[in-house]
Design a protein around this motif. Structure first.
Motif, PDB file in Angstrom:
ATOM      1  N   CYS A  90       0.865  -1.177   0.000  1.00  0.00           N
ATOM      2  CA  CYS A  90       0.000   0.000   0.000  1.00  0.00           C
ATOM      3  C   CYS A  90       0.906   1.233   0.000  1.00  0.00           C
ATOM      4  CB  CYS A  90      -0.877  -0.023   1.246  1.00  0.00           C
ATOM      5  SG  CYS A  90      -1.941   1.404   1.480  1.00  0.00           S
ATOM      6  N   VAL A  91       0.623   2.178  -0.873  1.00  0.00           N
ATOM      7  CA  VAL A  91       1.466   3.361  -1.019  1.00  0.00           C
ATOM      8  C   VAL A  91       0.592   4.603  -1.025  1.00  0.00           C
ATOM      9  CG1 VAL A  91       3.211   4.506  -2.437  1.00  0.00           C
ATOM     10  CG2 VAL A  91       3.040   2.004  -2.444  1.00  0.00           C
ATOM     11  N   VAL A  92       0.960   5.566  -0.202  1.00  0.00           N
ATOM     12  CA  VAL A  92       0.186   6.803  -0.105  1.00  0.00           C
ATOM     13  C   VAL A  92       1.054   7.972  -0.543  1.00  0.00           C
ATOM     14  CG1 VAL A  92      -1.111   8.324   1.425  1.00  0.00           C
ATOM     15  CG2 VAL A  92      -1.175   5.852   1.784  1.00  0.00           C
ATOM     16  N   SER A  93       0.491   8.870  -1.306  1.00  0.00           N
ATOM     17  CA  SER A  93       1.247  10.036  -1.738  1.00  0.00           C
ATOM     18  C   SER A  93       0.735  11.293  -1.053  1.00  0.00           C
ATOM     19  CB  SER A  93       1.172  10.208  -3.258  1.00  0.00           C
ATOM     20  OG  SER A  93      -0.157  10.422  -3.661  1.00  0.00           O
ATOM     21  N   LEU A  94       1.696  12.185  -0.786  1.00  0.00           N
ATOM     22  CA  LEU A  94       1.349  13.454  -0.160  1.00  0.00           C
ATOM     23  C   LEU A  94       0.596  14.334  -1.139  1.00  0.00           C
ATOM     24  CD1 LEU A  94       4.647  14.264   1.727  1.00  0.00           C
ATOM     25  CD2 LEU A  94       2.437  13.773   2.751  1.00  0.00           C
ATOM     26  N   GLY A  95      -0.258  15.174  -0.606  1.00  0.00           N
ATOM     27  CA  GLY A  95      -1.047  16.064  -1.433  1.00  0.00           C
ATOM     28  C   GLY A  95      -0.367  17.386  -1.679  1.00  0.00           C
ATOM     29  N   ALA A  96      -1.160  18.412  -1.862  1.00  0.00           N
ATOM     30  CA  ALA A  96      -0.660  19.735  -2.208  1.00  0.00           C
ATOM     31  C   ALA A  96       0.405  20.189  -1.216  1.00  0.00           C
ATOM     32  CB  ALA A  96      -1.814  20.735  -2.221  1.00  0.00           C
ATOM     33  N   GLY A  97       1.501  20.684  -1.767  1.00  0.00           N
ATOM     34  CA  GLY A  97       2.579  21.149  -0.911  1.00  0.00           C
ATOM     35  C   GLY A  97       3.522  20.043  -0.495  1.00  0.00           C
ATOM     36  N   GLY A  98       3.109  18.807  -0.711  1.00  0.00           N
ATOM     37  CA  GLY A  98       3.953  17.680  -0.321  1.00  0.00           C
ATOM     38  C   GLY A  98       4.743  17.126  -1.475  1.00  0.00           C
ATOM     39  N   GLY A  99       4.643  17.793  -2.599  1.00  0.00           N
ATOM     40  CA  GLY A  99       5.362  17.300  -3.760  1.00  0.00           C
ATOM     41  C   GLY A  99       4.795  15.984  -4.215  1.00  0.00           C
ATOM     42  N   ASN A 100       5.610  15.092  -4.592  1.00  0.00           N
ATOM     43  CA  ASN A 100       5.116  13.812  -5.067  1.00  0.00           C
ATOM     44  C   ASN A 100       5.814  12.670  -4.359  1.00  0.00           C
ATOM     45  OD1 ASN A 100       7.588  14.045  -6.241  1.00  0.00           O
ATOM     46  ND2 ASN A 100       6.752  14.622  -8.214  1.00  0.00           N
ATOM     47  N   LYS A 101       6.094  12.850  -3.091  1.00  0.00           N
ATOM     48  CA  LYS A 101       6.720  11.775  -2.333  1.00  0.00           C
ATOM     49  C   LYS A 101       5.702  10.676  -2.066  1.00  0.00           C
ATOM     50  CE  LYS A 101      10.150  14.326   0.297  1.00  0.00           C
ATOM     51  NZ  LYS A 101      10.539  14.764   1.652  1.00  0.00           N
ATOM     52  N   LEU A 102       6.165   9.460  -2.200  1.00  0.00           N
ATOM     53  CA  LEU A 102       5.341   8.299  -1.906  1.00  0.00           C
ATOM     54  C   LEU A 102       5.805   7.683  -0.596  1.00  0.00           C
ATOM     55  CD1 LEU A 102       5.152   6.594  -5.418  1.00  0.00           C
ATOM     56  CD2 LEU A 102       3.613   8.280  -4.417  1.00  0.00           C
ATOM     57  N   THR A 103       4.855   7.324   0.249  1.00  0.00           N
ATOM     58  CA  THR A 103       5.154   6.635   1.499  1.00  0.00           C
ATOM     59  C   THR A 103       4.642   5.209   1.383  1.00  0.00           C
ATOM     60  OG1 THR A 103       4.962   8.691   2.754  1.00  0.00           O
ATOM     61  CG2 THR A 103       4.848   6.642   3.992  1.00  0.00           C
ATOM     62  N   PHE A 104       5.533   4.255   1.571  1.00  0.00           N
ATOM     63  CA  PHE A 104       5.218   2.847   1.364  1.00  0.00           C
ATOM     64  C   PHE A 104       4.930   2.139   2.677  1.00  0.00           C
ATOM     65  CE2 PHE A 104       6.637   1.990  -3.072  1.00  0.00           C
ATOM     66  CZ  PHE A 104       7.161   3.237  -3.370  1.00  0.00           C
ATOM     67  N   GLY A 105       4.006   1.190   2.619  1.00  0.00           N
ATOM     68  CA  GLY A 105       3.840   0.263   3.714  1.00  0.00           C
ATOM     69  C   GLY A 105       4.870  -0.854   3.568  1.00  0.00           C
ATOM     70  N   THR A 106       4.963  -1.712   4.564  1.00  0.00           N
ATOM     71  CA  THR A 106       5.925  -2.803   4.508  1.00  0.00           C
ATOM     72  C   THR A 106       5.400  -3.993   3.718  1.00  0.00           C
ATOM     73  OG1 THR A 106       5.147  -3.585   6.631  1.00  0.00           O
ATOM     74  CG2 THR A 106       7.124  -2.213   6.634  1.00  0.00           C
ATOM     75  N   GLY A 107       4.121  -3.962   3.374  1.00  0.00           N
ATOM     76  CA  GLY A 107       3.559  -4.999   2.524  1.00  0.00           C
ATOM     77  C   GLY A 107       2.925  -6.159   3.274  1.00  0.00           C
ATOM     78  N   THR A 108       2.037  -6.846   2.592  1.00  0.00           N
ATOM     79  CA  THR A 108       1.466  -8.106   3.070  1.00  0.00           C
ATOM     80  C   THR A 108       1.957  -9.200   2.140  1.00  0.00           C
ATOM     81  OG1 THR A 108      -0.553  -7.178   4.048  1.00  0.00           O
ATOM     82  CG2 THR A 108      -0.639  -9.473   3.327  1.00  0.00           C
ATOM     83  N   GLN A 109       2.609 -10.204   2.711  1.00  0.00           N
ATOM     84  CA  GLN A 109       3.113 -11.321   1.910  1.00  0.00           C
ATOM     85  C   GLN A 109       2.011 -12.357   1.767  1.00  0.00           C
ATOM     86  OE1 GLN A 109       6.338 -11.217   0.612  1.00  0.00           O
ATOM     87  NE2 GLN A 109       5.630 -12.931  -0.635  1.00  0.00           N
ATOM     88  N   LEU A 110       1.528 -12.526   0.556  1.00  0.00           N
ATOM     89  CA  LEU A 110       0.454 -13.478   0.280  1.00  0.00           C
ATOM     90  C   LEU A 110       1.003 -14.723  -0.394  1.00  0.00           C
ATOM     91  CD1 LEU A 110      -2.580 -14.235   0.058  1.00  0.00           C
ATOM     92  CD2 LEU A 110      -2.585 -13.086  -2.164  1.00  0.00           C
ATOM     93  N   LYS A 111       0.589 -15.873   0.118  1.00  0.00           N
ATOM     94  CA  LYS A 111       0.944 -17.132  -0.515  1.00  0.00           C
ATOM     95  C   LYS A 111      -0.338 -17.882  -0.824  1.00  0.00           C
ATOM     96  CE  LYS A 111       3.870 -21.229  -0.099  1.00  0.00           C
ATOM     97  NZ  LYS A 111       4.834 -21.971   0.754  1.00  0.00           N
ATOM     98  N   VAL A 112      -0.485 -18.273  -2.081  1.00  0.00           N
ATOM     99  CA  VAL A 112      -1.643 -19.036  -2.521  1.00  0.00           C
ATOM    100  C   VAL A 112      -1.191 -20.469  -2.770  1.00  0.00           C
ATOM    101  CG1 VAL A 112      -3.481 -19.251  -4.224  1.00  0.00           C
ATOM    102  CG2 VAL A 112      -2.635 -16.981  -3.572  1.00  0.00           C
ATOM    103  N   GLU A 113      -1.859 -21.401  -2.090  1.00  0.00           N
ATOM    104  CA  GLU A 113      -1.472 -22.807  -2.200  1.00  0.00           C
ATOM    105  C   GLU A 113      -2.582 -23.644  -2.826  1.00  0.00           C
ATOM    106  OE1 GLU A 113      -0.600 -23.891   1.835  1.00  0.00           O
ATOM    107  OE2 GLU A 113       1.494 -23.268   1.667  1.00  0.00           O
ATOM    108  N   LEU A 114      -2.171 -24.794  -3.344  1.00  0.00           N
ATOM    109  CA  LEU A 114      -3.145 -25.731  -3.939  1.00  0.00           C
ATOM    110  C   LEU A 114      -3.972 -26.401  -2.841  1.00  0.00           C
ATOM    111  CD1 LEU A 114      -0.908 -27.461  -6.643  1.00  0.00           C
ATOM    112  CD2 LEU A 114      -2.862 -25.936  -7.034  1.00  0.00           C
TER     113      LEU A 114
END
Lengths: 114, 116
Positions: A90-114
């Motif tokens: 999940c990535v969120v970007s700053l709005g007006a005045g914040g330029g275009n910096k993206l702030t990232f989450g650490t992620g969810t590791q998904l594994k799909v098994e049979l």
């Protein structure tokens, strides 16, 4: 404390099942929220991009929702496939005045098994 | 159309040595970004070029890191001298518009740096 928190940290599901990943953010002012898929050893690939005025966006079997009031987003994966195994960020970007910096989450590791 | 390409894919160096990472953005993309992911942590912003100019370099860790984008085309990121904590995956991304709004951001595969 990271400004973008994701849960769960990891998830294992059976092929064909649905799942929902969560993202809470505190980034302000907020401009857009993105979900990326990152396969092991590869770069992130964009799944959805939502502005603050959008509350849902779909891309095939992926559907993202956004509640800008509660600062929460979710990514729902329908009818999972083995190829869905990856990290979802999940990535969120700053709005007006914040330029275009993206702030990232650490992620969810998904594994799909049979 | 070629995507964002990065070189090398993996570099192993000793502490104190120098490493230069290269990024070729998608042709025509004025915006070029460098990000880094240290093991166990989230991806973090390093800097942003608009054409050949540094728009924002607030994420650069220290003066051992030097980024350039000569002629507004490819970019290099040099680490000199490298320290153990510099180990991680360095991602380059490019966009045609400002990524902070609705602009699509395209990432390269990353350059993994291991400092021993």
């Amino acid at each position: 404390k990271n400004q973008v928190e994701q849960s769960p940290q990891s998830l294992i599901i059976l092929e064909g099942k649905n799942c929902t990943l969560q993202c809470n953010y505190t980034v302000s002012p907020f401009s857009s929220l993105r979900w990326y898929k990152q396969d092991t050893g590869r770069g992130p690939v964009s799944l959805t991009i939502m502005t603050f005025s959008e509350n849902t966006k779909s891309n095939g079997r992926y559907t993202a929702t956004l509640d800008a009031d509660t600062k929460q987003s979710s990514l729902h994966i329908t009818a999972s496939q083995l190829s869905d195994s990856a990290s979802y960020i999940c990535v969120v970007s700053l709005g007006a005045g914040g330029g275009n910096k993206l702030t990232f989450g650490t992620g969810t590791q998904l594994k799909v098994e049979l | 159309e070629a995507g964002v390409t990065q070189f090398p894919s993996h570099s192993v160096i000793e502490k104190g040595q120098t490493v230069t990472l290269r990024c070729d953005p998608i042709s025509g993309h004025d915006n070029l970004y460098w990000y880094r992911r240290v093991m166990g942590k989230e991806i973090k912003f390093l800097l942003h070029f608009v054409k050949e100019s540094k728009q924002d370099e607030s994420g650069m860790p220290n003066n051992r890191f030097l980024a350039e984008r000569t002629g507004g085309t490819y970019s290099t990121l040099k680490v000199q001298p490298a320290e153990l904590e510099d180990s991680g995956v360095y991602f380059c991304a490019s966009s045609g518009g400002l990524a902070g709004y609705t602009g699509e951001l395209f990432f390269g595969e990353g350059s993994r740096l291991t400092v021993l």
